[in-house]
Design a protein around this motif. Structure first.
Motif, PDB file in Angstrom:
ATOM      1  N   LYS A 142       0.832  -1.206   0.000  1.00 54.30           N
ATOM      2  CA  LYS A 142       0.000   0.000   0.000  1.00 54.30           C
ATOM      3  C   LYS A 142       0.863   1.251   0.000  1.00 54.30           C
ATOM      4  N   ALA A 143       1.921   1.225   0.824  1.00 58.93           N
ATOM      5  CA  ALA A 143       2.826   2.382   0.859  1.00 58.93           C
ATOM      6  C   ALA A 143       3.539   2.545  -0.479  1.00 58.93           C
ATOM      7  N   GLN A 144       3.926   1.421  -1.115  1.00 59.78           N
ATOM      8  CA  GLN A 144       4.595   1.497  -2.409  1.00 59.78           C
ATOM      9  C   GLN A 144       3.662   2.066  -3.474  1.00 59.78           C
ATOM     10  N   THR A 145       2.383   1.647  -3.415  1.00 60.84           N
ATOM     11  CA  THR A 145       1.402   2.192  -4.366  1.00 60.84           C
ATOM     12  C   THR A 145       1.235   3.692  -4.172  1.00 60.84           C
ATOM     13  N   ILE A 150       2.472   9.321  -5.742  1.00 60.05           N
ATOM     14  CA  ILE A 150       3.088  10.623  -5.452  1.00 60.05           C
ATOM     15  C   ILE A 150       4.146  10.948  -6.498  1.00 60.05           C
ATOM     16  N   LYS A 151       4.944   9.944  -6.881  1.00 59.22           N
ATOM     17  CA  LYS A 151       5.955  10.168  -7.921  1.00 59.22           C
ATOM     18  C   LYS A 151       5.298  10.590  -9.228  1.00 59.22           C
ATOM     19  N   LYS A 152       4.159   9.964  -9.539  1.00 64.37           N
ATOM     20  CA  LYS A 152       3.453  10.330 -10.768  1.00 64.37           C
ATOM     21  C   LYS A 152       2.918  11.761 -10.675  1.00 64.37           C
ATOM     22  N   VAL A 157       3.398  17.326 -12.353  1.00 66.83           N
ATOM     23  CA  VAL A 157       3.645  18.741 -12.053  1.00 66.83           C
ATOM     24  C   VAL A 157       4.858  19.246 -12.821  1.00 66.83           C
ATOM     25  N   ASN A 158       5.932  18.440 -12.828  1.00 66.86           N
ATOM     26  CA  ASN A 158       7.129  18.843 -13.572  1.00 66.86           C
ATOM     27  C   ASN A 158       6.856  18.934 -15.069  1.00 66.86           C
TER      28      ASN A 158
END
Length: 221
Positions: A142-145, A150-152, A157-158
């Motif tokens: 769940k944390a990895q998902t 968040i990375k996506k 945003v970038n």
């Protein structure tokens, strides 16, 4: 807004960051600002003071008070594990012996419960550990998902920043080219106007409307 800083850098389109000495100059500027920065007040004073008593239990509160008053910690009492006989003056009293027997039976039951817990752990401990590991694995997944999400979001945003800066860069380059063209046209117009004024001046001299210039540039009367 007071104290607002306008950041006008466009790192996706600006050039020159990789030039020799640019990074060193930026680091030197940051270090110089850090040396000069001397806060005159607590920059956290506008925030409310954190309340540590919200999560304190009565035991924690008592322990904090003991530490604050510098009182020594009470030693661990081993009285419950002792099997004392009745006092010498009560050796003939039935109640004293009854209390001692009750104490021994309570401790015997406690040891029996401990032995039972050890047997249960030997029988079911591995399964409980496997179940615990499955819970940890699910929490990790769940944390990895969430991390990937968040990375996506950061990547999106970038990408939006890059897209906007690229569009802004194209517009800036177009405006810069237009500005250069207009400046050049203004210069050409100024040159044409100067030449036209010179021709008008010469025509007036030829028609005698103006006195001709002398050898030294002085007007001939």
């Amino acid at each position: 807004m007071a104290g607002e800083v306008l950041v006008d850098a466009l790192p996706y389109i600006d050039l020159g960051y990789d030039d020799p000495g640019v990074r060193e100059a930026a680091i030197a500027m940051v270090e110089e600002e850090c040396r000069r920065y001397r806060p005159t007040k607590n920059y956290l004073e506008h925030l409310p003071a954190p309340s540590s008593s919200t999560f304190e239990t009565e035991l924690m509160t008592a322990e904090f008070e003991r530490i604050q008053t510098r009182l020594p910690m009470e030693s661990l009492s081993m009285k419950r594990y002792e099997l004392p006989p009745p006092p010498a003056g009560k050796m003939s009293e039935v109640s004293a012996w009854t209390e001692s027997v009750d104490n021994s039976m309570a401790q015997l039951e406690h040891q029996a419960v401990r032995a039972m817990n050890l047997d249960l752990m030997m029988e079911y401990g591995c399964e409980m550990w496997k179940s615990y590991l499955e819970v940890l694995t699910a929490m990790q997944a769940k944390a990895q998902t969430r991390l990937e999400a968040i990375k996506k979001e950061i990547q999106d945003v970038n990408w939006k920043r890059k897209s906007k800066q690229t569009q802004g860069g194209e517009k800036l380059r177009s405006l810069e080219a237009q500005w250069v063209m207009l400046v050049s046209k203004n210069y050409e117009i100024e040159q044409a106007c100067a030449k036209l004024e010179e021709r008008i001046y010469q025509k007036k001299i030829e028609k005698g409307l103006l006195p001709s210039a002398g050898v030294n540039g002085d007007d001939v009367m």
